[in-house]
Design a protein around this motif. Structure first.
Motif, mmCIF file in Angstrom:
data_model
loop_
_atom_site.group_PDB
_atom_site.id
_atom_site.type_symbol
_atom_site.label_atom_id
_atom_site.label_comp_id
_atom_site.label_asym_id
_atom_site.label_seq_id
_atom_site.Cartn_x
_atom_site.Cartn_y
_atom_site.Cartn_z
ATOM 1 N N ALA A 111 0.838 -1.205 0.000
ATOM 2 C CA ALA A 111 0.000 0.000 0.000
ATOM 3 C C ALA A 111 0.871 1.253 0.000
ATOM 4 C CB ALA A 111 -0.938 -0.004 1.206
ATOM 5 N N ASN A 112 1.958 1.218 0.778
ATOM 6 C CA ASN A 112 2.866 2.368 0.807
ATOM 7 C C ASN A 112 3.495 2.621 -0.557
ATOM 8 O OD1 ASN A 112 2.406 2.907 3.492
ATOM 9 N ND2 ASN A 112 4.112 1.642 4.216
ATOM 10 N N GLU A 146 1.951 2.040 -3.230
ATOM 11 C CA GLU A 146 0.800 2.300 -4.097
ATOM 12 C C GLU A 146 0.553 1.178 -5.103
ATOM 13 O OE1 GLU A 146 0.562 6.291 -5.520
ATOM 14 O OE2 GLU A 146 1.128 7.142 -3.579
ATOM 15 N N LEU A 159 -1.183 -1.370 -3.964
ATOM 16 C CA LEU A 159 -2.488 -1.805 -3.471
ATOM 17 C C LEU A 159 -3.261 -0.610 -2.927
ATOM 18 C CD1 LEU A 159 -1.691 -4.968 -1.286
ATOM 19 C CD2 LEU A 159 -2.623 -4.941 -3.605
ATOM 20 N N ALA A 160 -4.577 -0.700 -3.013
ATOM 21 C CA ALA A 160 -5.450 0.261 -2.334
ATOM 22 C C ALA A 160 -6.117 -0.460 -1.173
ATOM 23 C CB ALA A 160 -6.508 0.777 -3.295
#
Lengths: 126, 197
Positions: A93-94, A96, A98-99
């Motif tokens: 996620a960091n 980007e 994954l959301a």
């Protein structure tokens, strides 16, 4: 995060032989906020475009997240405890890849009323 | 708490298409039918995951009774119900042993509530769960699983035996049957809507 290409050794029965602490490089806590176990995760276009550059665990997660997956489902998929999945998802996620979709809770820490009403409608319609 | 910061949105996500996870806990003593109920309702095959937890435990079996920090791994069953296009409900079968109460804190946070399953032949097994949810103000309903002899006790007798507060819903169900299990979830969500409002 590491983007080195390497293969993950597997035991004779296909089980993991790399210890969990190696997968997360010794981290037991994610560096971001603590994600609840039901947090939903989806792949971003950026993540899907970078698939071939990802290590196997990261790639498995991003590929699985072409449809929404929760942290517990990803833990199950990888055969690792939820805490390990949380660290890996935070990394992605960091970057980007994954959301993350968090539960909508009110100031009292409980699901918002409109969510409960929507849930009730959905369950009654089954 | 407003989440889903812009930089974490899926590429090309439409406004209003935000995914909404919600969760319900299925609690009760060992062997009371938690896993059976989760599997009766879940649209995915039976899944289990491991949860690591670190707890400060006092070694009551040790002569020295020295507190030490331990990491325990507990298996947790879960299931999934797609409620509508954006909302996904997760059901978590919570570990039956009351000594794992500290794990329930994480699970209970943000939960719609809990279904506490009861086997009337072993009512003592559900008290830990009932106490926990009452103390934390988590909405719950009691689901009497249809084990043999469950019909021999009327609701009033069961409520007395469980020391249920007035207003706490009591439902009869068969954890193997999706219909009656789903009804228990509906009663819980109704209860959650009334709860503390």
């Amino acid at each position: 995060m590491s983007v080195d290409e390497h293969s993950t050794p597997r035991g004779a029965n296909g089980g993991r032989v790399v210890p969990n602490y190696a997968v997360t490089r010794g981290r037991t806590r994610s560096d971001g906020r603590e994600l609840p176990v039901e947090a939903l995760v989806t792949a971003t276009e950026h993540g899907l475009a970078q698939l071939s550059a990802l290590t196997p665990e990261y790639r498995t997660i991003v590929e699985a997240c072409t449809s929404p997956q929760s942290l517990v489902e990803l833990g199950n998929l990888l055969g690792v405890p939820v805490g390990v999945a949380r660290v890996l998802v935070s990394d992605l996620a960091n970057a980007e890849h994954l959301a993350v979709h968090l539960p909508l809770v009110g100031p009292d820490g409980r699901p918002r009323r409109e969510l409960l009403e929507r849930l009730l409608d959905g369950l009654r319609a089954r | 708490m407003d989440y889903a910061p812009a930089e974490h949105r899926p590429a090309g996500a439409r406004p209003g298409a935000e995914l909404l996870p919600v969760k319900i806990l299925i609690a009760g003593g060992f062997g009371v039918g938690k896993t059976t109920l989760v599997h009766a309702l879940s649209e995915i095959p039976p899944l289990s995951t491991e949860q690591d937890m670190t707890s400060l435990s006092v070694g009551i079996d040790d002569a020295e009774a020295v507190p030490d920090k331990r990491t325990t791994t507990v298996a947790m069953d879960f299931g999934r119900i797609t409620v509508d296009q954006n909302m996904i409900l997760y059901l978590f079968g919570t570990p039956g042993q009351s000594r794992f109460w500290f794990m329930w804190d994480e699970l209970a946070r943000g939960a719609v509530g809990a279904v506490v399953l009861v086997d009337l032949r072993r009512v003592d097994d559900c008290f830990a769960a009932i106490d926990y949810f009452e103390n934390r103000g988590v909405p719950f309903v009691v689901g009497v699983n249809g084990f043999p002899h469950a019909d021999e006790f009327d609701d009033e007798t069961v409520r007395d035996a469980l020391v249920l507060k007035p207003g706490c819903p009591l439902v009869r169900l068969d954890a193997r049957d999706p219909g009656s299990s789903l009804r228990a979830l509906i009663v819980l969500v109704e209860r959650s809507l009334q709860h503390g409002r």
